[in-house]
Write a protein that holds these residues in place. Structure first.
Motif, short mmCIF file in Angstrom:
data_model
loop_
_atom_site.label_atom_id
_atom_site.label_comp_id
_atom_site.label_asym_id
_atom_site.label_seq_id
_atom_site.Cartn_x
_atom_site.Cartn_y
_atom_site.Cartn_z
N SER A 30 59.93 46.65 40.85
CA SER A 30 59.99 45.21 40.56
C SER A 30 61.32 44.64 40.96
N LEU A 31 62.39 45.34 40.62
CA LEU A 31 63.73 44.85 40.97
C LEU A 31 63.88 44.72 42.47
N ALA A 32 63.36 45.68 43.20
CA ALA A 32 63.48 45.65 44.66
C ALA A 32 62.64 44.53 45.26
N LEU A 33 61.43 44.34 44.74
CA LEU A 33 60.53 43.34 45.29
C LEU A 33 60.95 41.91 44.95
N GLU A 34 61.62 41.74 43.81
CA GLU A 34 62.07 40.39 43.42
C GLU A 34 63.15 39.87 44.35
N GLY A 35 63.89 40.78 44.96
CA GLY A 35 64.93 40.36 45.89
C GLY A 35 66.22 39.93 45.23
N LYS A 36 66.33 40.09 43.92
CA LYS A 36 67.57 39.70 43.24
C LYS A 36 68.63 40.77 43.48
N LYS A 37 69.86 40.31 43.61
CA LYS A 37 70.97 41.24 43.78
C LYS A 37 71.19 42.00 42.47
N THR A 38 71.22 43.31 42.59
CA THR A 38 71.47 44.15 41.43
C THR A 38 72.10 45.45 41.91
N THR A 39 72.90 46.05 41.06
CA THR A 39 73.51 47.34 41.39
C THR A 39 72.57 48.48 41.02
N ARG A 40 71.45 48.16 40.36
CA ARG A 40 70.50 49.19 39.91
C ARG A 40 69.62 49.71 41.06
N VAL A 41 69.57 48.98 42.19
CA VAL A 41 68.76 49.40 43.34
C VAL A 41 69.66 49.37 44.57
N SER A 42 69.79 50.53 45.21
CA SER A 42 70.63 50.57 46.41
C SER A 42 69.93 49.82 47.55
N GLN A 43 70.71 49.41 48.53
CA GLN A 43 70.16 48.68 49.67
C GLN A 43 69.15 49.53 50.42
N GLY A 44 69.42 50.83 50.55
CA GLY A 44 68.48 51.73 51.24
C GLY A 44 67.16 51.85 50.51
N ASN A 101 50.41 45.83 52.49
CA ASN A 101 50.04 44.41 52.33
C ASN A 101 50.08 44.00 50.85
N TYR A 102 51.15 44.41 50.19
CA TYR A 102 51.32 44.13 48.76
C TYR A 102 51.39 42.63 48.50
N GLN A 103 50.64 42.18 47.51
CA GLN A 103 50.68 40.79 47.04
C GLN A 103 51.01 40.82 45.54
N PRO A 104 52.04 40.11 45.11
CA PRO A 104 52.37 40.13 43.69
C PRO A 104 51.24 39.50 42.86
N ASN A 105 51.08 39.99 41.66
CA ASN A 105 50.09 39.43 40.73
C ASN A 105 50.76 38.28 40.00
N LEU A 106 50.40 37.05 40.40
CA LEU A 106 51.06 35.87 39.86
C LEU A 106 50.72 35.66 38.38
N ILE A 107 49.56 36.10 37.96
CA ILE A 107 49.20 35.97 36.55
C ILE A 107 50.10 36.87 35.71
N ALA A 108 50.29 38.10 36.16
CA ALA A 108 51.19 39.01 35.43
C ALA A 108 52.61 38.47 35.42
N ARG A 109 53.05 37.93 36.55
CA ARG A 109 54.40 37.38 36.62
C ARG A 109 54.56 36.21 35.66
N LEU A 121 53.13 35.77 32.85
CA LEU A 121 53.24 36.25 31.47
C LEU A 121 54.69 36.58 31.12
N VAL A 122 55.42 37.07 32.11
CA VAL A 122 56.82 37.42 31.89
C VAL A 122 57.71 36.18 31.95
N THR A 123 57.50 35.33 32.95
CA THR A 123 58.39 34.19 33.16
C THR A 123 58.02 32.97 32.32
N LYS A 124 56.79 32.96 31.79
CA LYS A 124 56.27 31.81 31.02
C LYS A 124 56.12 30.58 31.91
N LYS A 125 56.02 30.79 33.23
CA LYS A 125 55.79 29.70 34.19
C LYS A 125 54.73 30.15 35.18
N SER A 126 53.79 29.26 35.46
CA SER A 126 52.73 29.60 36.42
C SER A 126 53.00 29.01 37.80
#
Length: 168
Positions: free
Chosen positions: A4-18, A31-39, A41-46
Motif C-alpha cells: 500500500s505504501l509503495a502504491l500510494e506514491g507517498k514519500k516514506t523511509t519505510r519503502v526503499s526506492q528499489g 494491471n492492478y486497479q485500486p479498490n476505491l470502495i476499500a480506499r 473506508l479508510v479515507t472517509k472520502k469517496s
C-alpha cells in the motif's frame, strides 16, 4: 502494508526506492486497479459527487451538467448524475440513492421553491449546494448555499450596453 505504501506514491523511509519500483512494475504487469470502495473506508472520502437535475433534454442543463463534470474531474472527483423528471418523489429517491452510495456532496439543480427534500437535507450531514434554483426558507431556517445567475444584474448590463450602442 508495504504494498500500500509503495502504491500510494507517498514519500516514506519505510519503502526503499528499489522496492517501490519493483512493486509498481508488478502492479503494472498485473494491471492492478485500486479498490476505491476499500480506499474510501479508510479515507472517509469517496471522491464522488451527486448531481441532481430535472432533465438532460434541456440543452441548458446538459451544458451545465457537462461543465460540472469537467470541473469536478479536474479536482479529482467523479460525478453521478440523476435526472429527476418525476417531481418530488423522484428527487427524494435520487438524493437518498446518492447519499447511500457515499457521495461526498450533492449539487442540486431540481429544487422547488418550497422543497421538502431540501428541508430534509438541511438536517443531514451530507454537504449540498443548490445550483440555478433557490428555495424559500421558512422563518428561522438556516440559509442554503446557492450558485446561480444574477438575472437583474445581467439585464442591467445588457441595457447599459444597448444604451451605449444606441448613441453610435
Amino acid at each position: 502494508p508495504i504494498f500500500s505504501l509503495a502504491l500510494e506514491g507517498k514519500k516514506t523511509t519505510r519503502v526503499s526506492q528499489g522496492t517501490r519500483q519493483r512493486i509498481l512494475e508488478i502492479a503494472q504487469q498485473l494491471n492492478y486497479q485500486p479498490n476505491l470502495i476499500a480506499r474510501s473506508l479508510v479515507t472517509k472520502k469517496s471522491y464522488t459527487l451527486g448531481l441532481v437535475i430535472t432533465t438532460l433534454f434541456n440543452p441548458f442543463y446538459a451544458e451545465l451538467s457537462q461543465d460540472i463534470i469537467d470541473r469536478s474531474e479536474e479536482m479529482g472527483y467523479h460525478v453521478f448524475t440523476c435526472s429527476v423528471r418525476g417531481g418530488l418523489q423522484s428527487e427524494q429517491g435520487a438524493v437518498e440513492g446518492l447519499i447511500s452510495r457515499g457521495v461526498d456532496g450533492l449539487i442540486i439543480c431540481s429544487a422547488l421553491r418550497q422543497d421538502p427534500v431540501i428541508k430534509n437535507l438541511m438536517n443531514h450531514r451530507t454537504p449540498f449546494v443548490l445550483a440555478m434554483r433557490k428555495t424559500e426558507p421558512a422563518t428561522g431556517d438556516p440559509l442554503v448555499d446557492f450558485i446561480g445567475v444574477d438575472n437583474c444584474l445581467g439585464g442591467y448590463k445588457a441595457m447599459e450596453h444597448y444604451k451605449g450602442r444606441a448613441h453610435l
